[in-house]
Design a protein around this motif. Structure first.
Motif: not given
Length: 403
Positions: A38, A43-44, A62-63, A65-67, A71, A118, A217-218
């Motif tokens: 990571n 953030g990639h 990252r765009r 991965a953050q969704n 982990m 989390k 999560e969304s």
């Protein structure tokens, strides 16, 4: 002799070939993660996917991965949606991952626990954030599939308990890659629209993989951000999702959600009638007390002495007595008004008041007919009127298109 080309031209040509292949633009790939990194600055995610014989390099920007709801870790088996291309600078063949899902019970449970921990640390499960449900909702928002059994279960329970309820359905996909953003968007739009008093997110039973979307999560953050109470009704009683922990109320099934959200109209009517009866009795008791007090005052020796008072004092006493009677009558009128209001409310809640205006209810085999498609020629139907019922036979069916 073949034409001489540069390395750059070669890599660019191979990259073009790969990206023009329609099969390689959307691939579902299963493998085990290894060499996971990571990158702390970008953030990639950089890693390899391997099976028993081969491995391939992979990157998740990252765009995307953050969704993720979890982990990734070394040794975790996953399924990724990706496209295949070539990193032109190094001539490295690799996959570009757009989404990732745990593969297998162990990986799914690990991802579930990661996200649960989390969100719990952020306070999304805290009891002080839970909003109460409305006692008598005027309009209920439904986030579910319009063709699913969950919708019919909710409607059937509502017809029995609270038939005057209105619904605003936001039909969504309840499993698969596109389901999570649809469900999260539906919760947000129903909340911002301001037309519903409570939102039910519902799906019938299924495998753990089928229900996995509700661990997204969304969806959890959309439910937490909603100012409208959210009820989670996903799967069966033994199934738990992240949405269950975030929602203001968790129902074990869609039918149970309808039971919890919809009041029992017959019970409410009985309570109104009981309150009306108690109010009438209280008014009668108070009137009787006032009458007894007036009678005692008239019989008191002081009143006889007062009759001998000068005319001016007698007139003043009479005016004060009239004012006292007017005040008492005013309180009686106000109490009668409250009783009349309660009676009107009782009548407005009764389904028979609708029938009295000339409407009727048709049933076949005990089920309410909502469309001409629910009956066939020759069927026996029962028609409920304001006074009595009719037993009828269907001679001709006229569809909506024929009207």
């Amino acid at each position: 002799m073949a034409n001489v080309i540069t390395v750059t031209a070669l890599n660019r040509y191979v990259k073009t070939l790969l990206e023009r292949d329609s099969v390689l633009t959307d691939v579902a790939l299963r493998g085990e993660i290894s060499n996971f990194t990571n990158h702390y600055k970008t953030g990639h995610f950089y890693f390899s996917l391997k099976d028993e014989q081969c491995s391939v390099k992979a990157v998740m920007f990252r765009r995307d991965a953050q969704n993720l709801a979890f982990m990734p870790q070394n040794g975790m088996r996953v399924i990724v949606r990706c496209r295949i291309s070539l990193f032109e600078r190094d001539g490295a063949f690799q996959v570009y991952v757009e989404d990732m899902f745990p593969d297998g019970i162990g990986a799914m449970q690990m991802a579930f626990e990661q996200l649960k921990e989390k969100l719990d640390k952020e306070g999304l499960f805290a009891p002080e954030h839970k909003k109460p449900l409305p006692a008598m909702p005027k309009c209920v928002g439904l986030v579910t599939s319009k063709t699913g059994a969950a919708l019919q279960d909710i409607l059937n329970v509502t017809q029995r308990r609270y038939p005057i309820a209105r619904f605003l359905l936001y039909s969504v996909t309840v499993q698969g890659n596109e389901a999570a953003p649809e469900i999260a968007n539906a919760i947000t739009r129903l909340d911002k629209g301001g037309r519903v008093d409570v939102i039910i997110v519902a799906r019938g039973g299924g495998s753990r993989e089928d229900l996995w979307v509700f661990n997204n999560e969304s969806i959890a953050r959309a439910a937490f951000a909603s100012s409208t109470p959210v009820v989670s009704a996903v799967g069966h009683e033994i199934d738990f999702s992240i949405l269950d922990f975030v929602a203001d109320l968790r129902a074990p099934t869609p039918s149970a959600a309808a039971e919890l959200v919809m009041p029992d109209m017959e019970a409410e009517l009985r309570e109104i009638r009981r309150s009306y009866s108690n109010i009438c009795k209280e008014i009668q008791n108070r009137l009787q007390l006032c009458y007894n007090r007036v009678r005692d005052i008239e019989a008191a020796p002081q009143l006889a002495a007062a009759r001998s008072l000068p005319l001016g004092l007698l007139r003043e006493l009479s005016e004060k007595a009239d004012a006292a009677r007017a005040a008492m009558h005013g309180k009686m009128d106000a109490a009668k008004g409250r009783v009349a209001h309660a009676a009107m409310l009782c009548g407005s809640l009764s389904p028979y008041s609708v029938l009295a205006r000339g409407y009727s209810i048709a049933r076949k085999a005990g089920s309410v007919l909502k469309s001409s498609a629910d009956a066939s020629e020759g069927d026996r139907v029962e028609v409920q009127l304001a006074a009595g019922r009719l037993s009828c036979r269907v001679e001709t069916i006229i569809t909506e298109e024929e009207l």
